[in-house]
Design a protein around this motif. Structure first.
Motif, PDB file in Angstrom:
ATOM      1  N   GLY A 196      35.721  78.703  33.619  1.00  0.00           N
ATOM      2  CA  GLY A 196      35.828  77.959  34.861  1.00  0.00           C
ATOM      3  C   GLY A 196      36.922  76.916  34.862  1.00  0.00           C
ATOM      4  O   GLY A 196      37.152  76.278  35.891  1.00  0.00           O
ATOM      5  N   GLU A 197      37.614  76.718  33.736  1.00  0.00           N
ATOM      6  CA  GLU A 197      38.675  75.717  33.681  1.00  0.00           C
ATOM      7  C   GLU A 197      39.940  76.257  34.329  1.00  0.00           C
ATOM      8  O   GLU A 197      40.285  77.433  34.166  1.00  0.00           O
ATOM      9  CB  GLU A 197      38.943  75.330  32.229  1.00  0.00           C
ATOM     10  CG  GLU A 197      39.880  74.152  32.082  1.00  0.00           C
ATOM     11  CD  GLU A 197      40.023  73.730  30.626  1.00  0.00           C
ATOM     12  OE1 GLU A 197      40.706  72.720  30.372  1.00  0.00           O
ATOM     13  OE2 GLU A 197      39.457  74.416  29.742  1.00  0.00           O
ATOM     14  N   GLU A 198      40.635  75.401  35.051  1.00  0.00           N
ATOM     15  CA  GLU A 198      41.855  75.815  35.734  1.00  0.00           C
ATOM     16  C   GLU A 198      42.946  76.107  34.709  1.00  0.00           C
ATOM     17  O   GLU A 198      43.193  75.325  33.796  1.00  0.00           O
ATOM     18  CB  GLU A 198      42.326  74.728  36.698  1.00  0.00           C
ATOM     19  CG  GLU A 198      43.534  75.131  37.530  1.00  0.00           C
ATOM     20  CD  GLU A 198      43.964  74.034  38.493  1.00  0.00           C
ATOM     21  OE1 GLU A 198      44.915  74.262  39.262  1.00  0.00           O
ATOM     22  OE2 GLU A 198      43.343  72.954  38.471  1.00  0.00           O
ATOM     23  N   VAL A 199      43.602  77.247  34.866  1.00  0.00           N
ATOM     24  CA  VAL A 199      44.657  77.667  33.946  1.00  0.00           C
ATOM     25  C   VAL A 199      45.919  77.951  34.740  1.00  0.00           C
ATOM     26  O   VAL A 199      45.886  78.121  35.971  1.00  0.00           O
ATOM     27  CB  VAL A 199      44.234  78.920  33.157  1.00  0.00           C
ATOM     28  CG1 VAL A 199      43.029  78.627  32.270  1.00  0.00           C
ATOM     29  CG2 VAL A 199      43.930  80.084  34.089  1.00  0.00           C
ATOM     30  N   LEU A 200      47.032  78.004  34.062  1.00  0.00           N
ATOM     31  CA  LEU A 200      48.303  78.300  34.713  1.00  0.00           C
ATOM     32  C   LEU A 200      48.313  79.755  35.172  1.00  0.00           C
ATOM     33  O   LEU A 200      47.909  80.656  34.429  1.00  0.00           O
ATOM     34  CB  LEU A 200      49.463  78.054  33.743  1.00  0.00           C
ATOM     35  CG  LEU A 200      49.702  76.599  33.334  1.00  0.00           C
ATOM     36  CD1 LEU A 200      50.832  76.521  32.304  1.00  0.00           C
ATOM     37  CD2 LEU A 200      50.073  75.759  34.546  1.00  0.00           C
ATOM     38  N   PRO A 201      48.780  80.032  36.394  1.00  0.00           N
ATOM     39  CA  PRO A 201      48.806  81.423  36.877  1.00  0.00           C
ATOM     40  C   PRO A 201      49.920  82.210  36.202  1.00  0.00           C
ATOM     41  O   PRO A 201      50.921  81.662  35.748  1.00  0.00           O
ATOM     42  CB  PRO A 201      49.058  81.258  38.378  1.00  0.00           C
ATOM     43  CG  PRO A 201      49.808  79.957  38.485  1.00  0.00           C
ATOM     44  CD  PRO A 201      49.264  79.082  37.403  1.00  0.00           C
ATOM     45  N   ALA A 202      49.715  83.508  36.134  1.00  0.00           N
ATOM     46  CA  ALA A 202      50.746  84.383  35.571  1.00  0.00           C
ATOM     47  C   ALA A 202      51.910  84.488  36.543  1.00  0.00           C
ATOM     48  O   ALA A 202      51.730  84.380  37.766  1.00  0.00           O
ATOM     49  CB  ALA A 202      50.157  85.766  35.303  1.00  0.00           C
ATOM     50  N   PRO A 203      53.141  84.660  36.060  1.00  0.00           N
ATOM     51  CA  PRO A 203      54.289  84.766  36.975  1.00  0.00           C
ATOM     52  C   PRO A 203      54.166  85.997  37.857  1.00  0.00           C
ATOM     53  O   PRO A 203      53.703  87.057  37.425  1.00  0.00           O
ATOM     54  CB  PRO A 203      55.484  84.857  36.009  1.00  0.00           C
ATOM     55  CG  PRO A 203      54.904  85.343  34.727  1.00  0.00           C
ATOM     56  CD  PRO A 203      53.529  84.786  34.657  1.00  0.00           C
ATOM     57  N   ALA A 204      54.557  85.837  39.129  1.00  0.00           N
ATOM     58  CA  ALA A 204      54.492  86.945  40.082  1.00  0.00           C
ATOM     59  C   ALA A 204      55.507  88.017  39.714  1.00  0.00           C
ATOM     60  O   ALA A 204      56.612  87.705  39.255  1.00  0.00           O
ATOM     61  CB  ALA A 204      54.753  86.432  41.502  1.00  0.00           C
ATOM     62  N   PRO A 205      55.158  89.308  39.875  1.00  0.00           N
ATOM     63  CA  PRO A 205      56.121  90.376  39.553  1.00  0.00           C
ATOM     64  C   PRO A 205      57.326  90.326  40.477  1.00  0.00           C
ATOM     65  O   PRO A 205      57.216  89.951  41.645  1.00  0.00           O
ATOM     66  CB  PRO A 205      55.302  91.656  39.746  1.00  0.00           C
ATOM     67  CG  PRO A 205      54.194  91.265  40.679  1.00  0.00           C
ATOM     68  CD  PRO A 205      53.889  89.835  40.376  1.00  0.00           C
TER      69      PRO A 205
END
Length: 532
Positions: free
Chosen positions: A406-415
């Protein structure tokens, strides 16, 4: 088989009831007292030489008291010695079984639990007191855990309560009113800091720094006297031959008051002259001498000065000397690991296991250092080349913890969005031989660019014939195989460094000569020919 103590002497097993009672305790009216002398007060070269000789011949009381005072009075010595003592705490304690037997594994687990407990882990700094004094002694505190004895902690013991054998200078005895007493087996952790070869009492860093401490102390005293009068002019009073003793005292009192109170009165027939002294630059002599002795102490304790004193060379010199300091830290850790194996694992084995059970291997492995930039490059290119990288190792390099649920994480880069002008890749279909594929490519390029390009045509030819692919497989394939076979980051770095330093291979040579040939053909309008 006889059981040997820390000094290789045969010893007898001790009943559990005796181990539960402490042996090295202070008592009123005994030779084991908490009160101490202060030999550093009024210390001079003759007294220092005498107490050092006394320590060699068996009575190290004054020397041990001096070592304690040096840590209390000399800020620089206390700082660098504290750095070396605490350096061991930056290392991870590791305990491995001595062999594959179940008993060895159980003994290793018991040793690991004892050493990693808060009571024992915090006492390791007391064992490192041997660096300054040459040796340190901590008494083991045993407590009953059901039918077994458990190591509950370590209690440091005043080193003045012990004395060395006067014949060999190595065996240690406990001072007592009845005379020197042997140390009770399985009751002590005795650590010798072997900073130099020879008698243990002569191996402490306090003995090395004692002379520097003495001479620096003389400098500081002179500097303090100088600073007390710094900036004050010389007051010279003159009295006549007929002046009485009372008049002379009046003149002396006036000269002194002018320097402090800046006010005084004298009779008219007396003369008082104020003379300004030329003292420019002389104050640097004291500071330079004190700094010199500080640097010598740093060299003796840490093996370098770049990380403790501001000297020429800056960060580069500091990096070099920091490695020397790591070597000293690792040597101290190795000696401490040997002591813990002998005096912690040894008693645990004698109390709970057979003598044939292998002692665990105790070590303080140095931390691995990885360049984050190289790690980022490997994370990008390594998986493409077949190199497997553990996620846990990446987190360790960058000191990243596992995110909680549930901890906020950095999003993966968009393709990346495909370029509409770029044609879609052809669908999978039957394999077409190279010449026919080359014809289609050349035809497509002719439609897009009727004028054509000699370099593009040559590239199509090289790809169609398989010449370029064969060269790439022979050169780049060997690099990829070497990277895939690497077992560590250091081996991958060595492979990349060797590939970069090597002379240009057939791929670079083929492309260079083919490009030159195509350019010439394009300029003169000649037919395209392979550079081969």
């Amino acid at each position: 088989m006889a059981i040997l103590d820390q000094f290789g002497r045969p010893m007898q097993r001790v009943p559990d009831a005796q181990l539960l009672q402490r042996q090295a305790v202070a008592a009123l009216g005994s030779v084991r007292s908490i009160h101490t002398g202060h030999p550093a007060d009024g210390l001079n070269p003759l007294r220092l030489a005498a107490l050092l000789r006394e320590a060699e011949t068996g009575d190290a009381t004054a020397y041990l008291e001096l070592a304690e005072q040096m840590e209390e009075k000399d800020l620089h010595y206390s700082a660098v010695l504290g750095v070396r003592k605490r350096a061991i705490r930056s290392l991870e304690l590791q305990v491995d079984p001595g062999d594959d037997s179940a008993a060895a594994g159980e003994l290793a687990q018991m040793t690991r639990e004892a050493l990693t407990s808060a009571a024992v882990r915090s006492s390791l700094i007391d064992l490192m007191d041997a660096l300054g004094k040459g040796f340190s002694v901590s008494e083991i505190l045993w407590e009953r855990d059901g039918k077994r004895l458990r190591l509950a902690g370590l209690e440091t013991v005043d080193p003045r309560w012990f004395e060395f054998d006067r014949e060999n200078g190595k065996y240690l005895y406990l001072r007592d009113t009845a005379g020197p007493q042997p140390l009770r087996p399985d009751s002590y952790v005795i650590h010798f800091a072997k900073t130099k070869s020879g008698l243990p009492i002569r191996g402490g860093l306090a003995r090395l720094a004692a002379w520097a401490y003495l001479f620096k102390n003389y400098t500081l005293k002179d500097w303090s006297i100088f600073l007390e009068a710094y900036g004050h002019p010389l007051r010279l009073g003159k009295y006549g031959p007929s002046s009485s003793p009372e008049d002379r005292l009046t003149l002396l009192r006036a000269a002194r008051q002018i320097g402090v109170d800046m006010a005084a009165i004298i009779p008219k027939d007396m003369d008082l002259e104020v003379i300004n002294a030329a003292i420019s630059g002389s104050e640097k002599l004291y500071e330079g001498n004190a700094r010199y002795w500080d640097e010598q102490i740093s060299k003796g304790v840490l093996g370098q000065v770049a990380t403790t004193d501001a000297i020429a060379g800056g960060h580069a010199v500091g990096n070099i000397h920091e490695k020397v300091r790591d070597d000293i830290r690792d040597a101290d850790a190795e000696q401490l690991a040997t002591t813990l194996q002998r005096d912690i694992s040894g008693p645990l084995r004698r109390l709970h296991f057979a003598d044939a059970v292998a002692l665990p291997k105790i070590s303080f492995p140095p931390p691995e250092s990885v360049d984050p930039k190289i790690m980022l490059e490997l994370m990008e290119k390594g998986p493409k080349a077949g190199l497997k990288i553990a996620v846990s190792q990446v987190r360790e390099v960058f000191a990243l913890r596992e995110p909680e649920d549930g901890e906020e994480v950095l999003p993966a880069p968009a393709p990346e969005k495909p370029n509409p002008e770029t044609p879609a890749p052809p669908e999978a279909g039957p394999k077409v031989d190279a010449p026919r594929r080359t014809d289609r490519q050349a035809a497509a390029r002719a439609v897009a660019d009727p004028a054509g390009d000699s370099i593009d045509a040559l590239i199509d030819e090289l790809i169609g014939e398989g010449t370029l692919q064969q060269a790439m497989t022979g050169e780049i394939g060997a690099l990829l195989e070497a990277i895939a076979a690497a077992n560590s980051l250091e081996q991958v770095q060595d492979v990349l460094a060797a590939f970069t330093a090597a002379a240009p291979g057939p791929v670079a040579d083929l492309l260079t000569r083919s490009t030159f040939s195509a350019r010439v053909a394009g300029e003169v309008g000649a037919p395209i020919r392979d550079a081969e």
